[in-house]
Design a protein around this motif. Sequence first.
Motif, PDB file in Angstrom:
ATOM      1  N   THR A   1      -1.942   8.256  -0.291  1.00 19.35           N
ATOM      2  CA  THR A   1      -3.398   8.331   0.610  1.00 19.35           C
ATOM      3  C   THR A   1      -4.377   8.982  -0.226  1.00 19.35           C
ATOM      4  O   THR A   1      -4.133   9.295  -1.229  1.00 19.35           O
ATOM      5  CB  THR A   1      -2.912   9.504   1.735  1.00 19.35           C
TER       6      THR A   1
ATOM      7  N   GLU B   1       0.857  -1.198   0.104  1.00 17.07           N
ATOM      8  CA  GLU B   1       0.022  -0.186   0.212  1.00 17.07           C
ATOM      9  C   GLU B   1       0.944   1.200  -0.169  1.00 17.07           C
ATOM     10  O   GLU B   1       1.769   1.407   0.828  1.00 17.07           O
ATOM     11  CB  GLU B   1      -0.960   0.377   1.461  1.00 17.07           C
TER      12      GLU B   1
ATOM     13  N   ARG C   1      -4.489   6.371  -2.830  1.00 16.86           N
ATOM     14  CA  ARG C   1      -4.149   5.330  -1.940  1.00 16.86           C
ATOM     15  C   ARG C   1      -4.026   3.958  -2.622  1.00 16.86           C
ATOM     16  O   ARG C   1      -5.038   3.391  -2.844  1.00 16.86           O
ATOM     17  CB  ARG C   1      -5.081   5.152  -0.678  1.00 16.86           C
TER      18      ARG C   1
END
Length: 315
Positions: free
Chosen positions: A56, A53, A85
């Motif tokens: 944002t 990941e 994100r």
Amino acid sequence: MKRRNFLQLTGAAAVATYGLSAAARPPAPTGVNAYRQARRFADLPCGRIAYVERGTGGAALFLHGAPLNGFQWRGALDRLAPYRRCIAPDFMGLGYSEIPERQSVAPAAQVAMLASLLDALHVGQVDIVASDSGGAVAQMFLVRYPARVRTMLLTDCDTEPDSPPPMIKPVLDMANAGTLANDTAKWLTDKNLARATFGAAVYHDPAILTDDVIEYYVTPMVSTPLRRRQYHEFHKALAPNSLAGIEAALKRSTVPVRMVWGAADRIFPVADAAYLDRTFARSLGVRQVPEGKLFFQEEFPDVIAEEARRLWRVG
């Protein structure tokens, strides 16, 4: 009525061909070690799912092809993390996800896994970017969870009339015979074999498969007898056609969809992109990547980033 932002060809699908533009100052590429260090795990009912990941804001979900894992999207993540994100999971049966022996790895089970992963990460809606068998899962996810998909960017992948594609029948035959993992494991001891066979079939320049990249892709799938069986099961589950009967639901979808397709791909020809363009009510047409083969996303991440930003209307 479909929105058409690109050329109409003989009254059929909109298929536009653009040059391979690149950002003036592309970010430094993420290598194997950095990607490995960024890997996380989500403990879900189906198993321990590996993912990376970055960034944002609104979420974007990147779905890889076989026999790859989320590392396929490293270049796109480098470029798109400032805008989304970005979440790149490893499918069950591939990559670094760890699942129990009796867990299904069929496309429908992958859809359920993705929904569970997004729930665990507190993600509601996503922009989906998908490749190869991941594109089939993306279409199924759209139909099963239409409210969770903002947009979809599909690269060379399965379609209902072409799933699984005839070109991968030898791979499926090896999976059914139980020999696919052994053949794949040979790439670890003969990297040039990997580049000359698999690499030449799916990359414009097989040299992108450096020794460490081959090891990162192949090692987990052949690491134990269980993982080898799951690798076989993943491929065996690609037939019969998991997309059978999906066309009507895709035609009803109101999600904006864009296709970016490798024009040199012999596995999923551009005709498959044209089919998707005709099928999705809110198709935004097709961009061809002239030199692109199946996994061009790794070689031309600027194209993916450019098209994603346009689709997302950012940057």
